[in-house]
Design a protein around this motif. Structure first.
Motif, PDB file in Angstrom:
ATOM      1  N   LYS A  39      48.310  27.842  65.675  1.00  0.00           N
ATOM      2  CA  LYS A  39      47.166  27.718  64.772  1.00  0.00           C
ATOM      3  C   LYS A  39      46.719  26.269  64.651  1.00  0.00           C
ATOM      4  O   LYS A  39      45.520  25.979  64.530  1.00  0.00           O
ATOM      5  N   GLU A  42      44.590  25.509  67.644  1.00  0.00           N
ATOM      6  CA  GLU A  42      43.280  26.136  67.512  1.00  0.00           C
ATOM      7  C   GLU A  42      42.380  25.350  66.561  1.00  0.00           C
ATOM      8  O   GLU A  42      41.199  25.142  66.841  1.00  0.00           O
ATOM      9  N   ARG A  43      42.941  24.903  65.451  1.00  0.00           N
ATOM     10  CA  ARG A  43      42.151  24.126  64.480  1.00  0.00           C
ATOM     11  C   ARG A  43      41.722  22.788  65.072  1.00  0.00           C
ATOM     12  O   ARG A  43      40.568  22.369  64.928  1.00  0.00           O
ATOM     13  N   GLN A  46      39.162  23.429  67.748  1.00  0.00           N
ATOM     14  CA  GLN A  46      38.059  24.274  67.295  1.00  0.00           C
ATOM     15  C   GLN A  46      37.830  25.438  68.259  1.00  0.00           C
ATOM     16  O   GLN A  46      36.722  25.690  68.719  1.00  0.00           O
ATOM     17  N   ILE A  47      38.915  26.111  68.596  1.00  0.00           N
ATOM     18  CA  ILE A  47      38.852  27.261  69.485  1.00  0.00           C
ATOM     19  C   ILE A  47      39.686  28.396  68.891  1.00  0.00           C
ATOM     20  O   ILE A  47      40.487  28.182  67.966  1.00  0.00           O
ATOM     21  N   GLN A  48      39.496  29.585  69.419  1.00  0.00           N
ATOM     22  CA  GLN A  48      40.342  30.721  69.078  1.00  0.00           C
ATOM     23  C   GLN A  48      40.911  31.293  70.364  1.00  0.00           C
ATOM     24  O   GLN A  48      40.171  31.763  71.231  1.00  0.00           O
ATOM     25  N   LEU A  49      42.222  31.226  70.499  1.00  0.00           N
ATOM     26  CA  LEU A  49      42.872  31.739  71.689  1.00  0.00           C
ATOM     27  C   LEU A  49      42.926  33.260  71.628  1.00  0.00           C
ATOM     28  O   LEU A  49      43.060  33.843  70.547  1.00  0.00           O
ATOM     29  N   ASP A  51      44.263  37.112  71.788  1.00  0.00           N
ATOM     30  CA  ASP A  51      45.504  37.685  71.241  1.00  0.00           C
ATOM     31  C   ASP A  51      46.618  37.764  72.281  1.00  0.00           C
ATOM     32  O   ASP A  51      47.787  37.524  71.955  1.00  0.00           O
ATOM     33  N   VAL A  54      48.195  34.339  72.818  1.00  0.00           N
ATOM     34  CA  VAL A  54      48.995  34.005  71.633  1.00  0.00           C
ATOM     35  C   VAL A  54      50.302  34.791  71.642  1.00  0.00           C
ATOM     36  O   VAL A  54      51.370  34.265  71.317  1.00  0.00           O
ATOM     37  N   LEU A 152      36.993  31.320  77.360  1.00  0.00           N
ATOM     38  CA  LEU A 152      36.974  31.620  75.925  1.00  0.00           C
ATOM     39  C   LEU A 152      35.593  32.050  75.452  1.00  0.00           C
ATOM     40  O   LEU A 152      35.449  32.610  74.365  1.00  0.00           O
ATOM     41  N   LYS A 157      36.795  40.947  73.891  1.00  0.00           N
ATOM     42  CA  LYS A 157      38.041  40.511  73.260  1.00  0.00           C
ATOM     43  C   LYS A 157      38.971  39.890  74.288  1.00  0.00           C
ATOM     44  O   LYS A 157      39.681  38.925  74.005  1.00  0.00           O
ATOM     45  N   LYS A 159      39.775  37.696  77.528  1.00  0.00           N
ATOM     46  CA  LYS A 159      39.184  36.485  78.099  1.00  0.00           C
ATOM     47  C   LYS A 159      39.651  36.315  79.550  1.00  0.00           C
ATOM     48  O   LYS A 159      40.837  36.095  79.804  1.00  0.00           O
TER      49      LYS A 159
END
Length: 231
Positions: A39, A42-43, A46-49, A51, A54, A152, A157, A159
């Motif tokens: 997390k 990601e912060r 500024q991305i969201q990996l 699922d 992760v 990304l 959903k 990637k």
């Protein structure tokens, strides 16, 4: 796939490669990562990996570096055994599976410097608005200077994972798998052949889908590795 199953697959591959005369160059499978560290990455970026990535980081391993290689004599032996799809221009000579949360974290300052809006660019920082690499993340560098990248920016959903070929004039992109989980699964199914693209192309019958460990070439390759007389 859980960690125990993953480790068993790596052990099986190691034994097959050594049985035919190959050399294991690296066998690193670290402990799983803490979700807090994921997390934080990601912060910071500024991305969201996705699922599945992760999951692999937090349930399988925070860092994997498994590599094997064949010497010249063994490469020629494999070409002779598999003339239907191999020759001296696309010989199988190595295998690799690499990812690292630590490596991604080490690039946070790079991301902040070049990506104030959170857009992930390639390392030289020259990607433009029109370039397909916007919104992609390099998850592995290939020794020849190419990269394995995760898209990304894909609307689904899942990637996709693709190969960035720097040697081509247009920096061509070749899809390796529709998701990270599929990428790992398919690579395990061909004993990690690659990660240089000229080796993997023999196992990519359809470039829209990527590596296919059930293709006819993949079956020939794995049958060769499993033959008792190769010991």
């Amino acid at each position: 796939m859980n960690r125990s199953e993953f480790l068993n697959r790596i052990t099986e591959i190691k034994e097959m490669i050594q049985k035919v005369g190959g050399t294991i160059r690296s066998e690193i499978v670290a402990e799983p990562a803490n979700m807090k560290d994921v997390k934080e990455l990601e912060r910071a970026c500024q991305i969201q990996l996705p699922d599945d990535f992760v999951y692999y980081l937090t349930n399988i391993s925070a860092e994997v570096d498994v590599r094997w290689s064949f010497d010249r004599e063994l490469r020629l032996k494999v070409i002779k055994a598999l003339p239907t799809f191999l020759d001296r221009f696309n010989a199988i000579y190595s295998g690799s599976l690499v990812w690292s949360l630590k490596e991604l974290v080490s690039k946070i300052n790079y991301f902040r410097r070049f990506n104030p809006d959170g857009i992930v660019l390639r390392e030289n920082g020259i990607v433009t608005e029109e370039n397909e690499l916007i919104g992609t993340l390099a998850i592995c560098e290939v020794p020849c200077g190419d990269e394995i990248r995760m898209n990304l920016a894909a609307p689904s959903k899942e990637k996709p994972i693709f190969y960035l070929n720097h040697s081509d004039a247009d920096n061509s992109l070749i899809q390796l798998a529709p998701s990270f989980d599929a990428y790992v699964t398919q690579l395990l199914g061909i004993s990690l052949v690659g990660n240089e693209i000229e080796q993997q192309l023999a196992f990519i019958p359809d470039r829209s889908n990527g590596i296919d460990c059930k293709s006819s070439n993949a079956q020939l390759w794995m049958d060769y590795l499993r033959q008792p007389e190769n010991g």
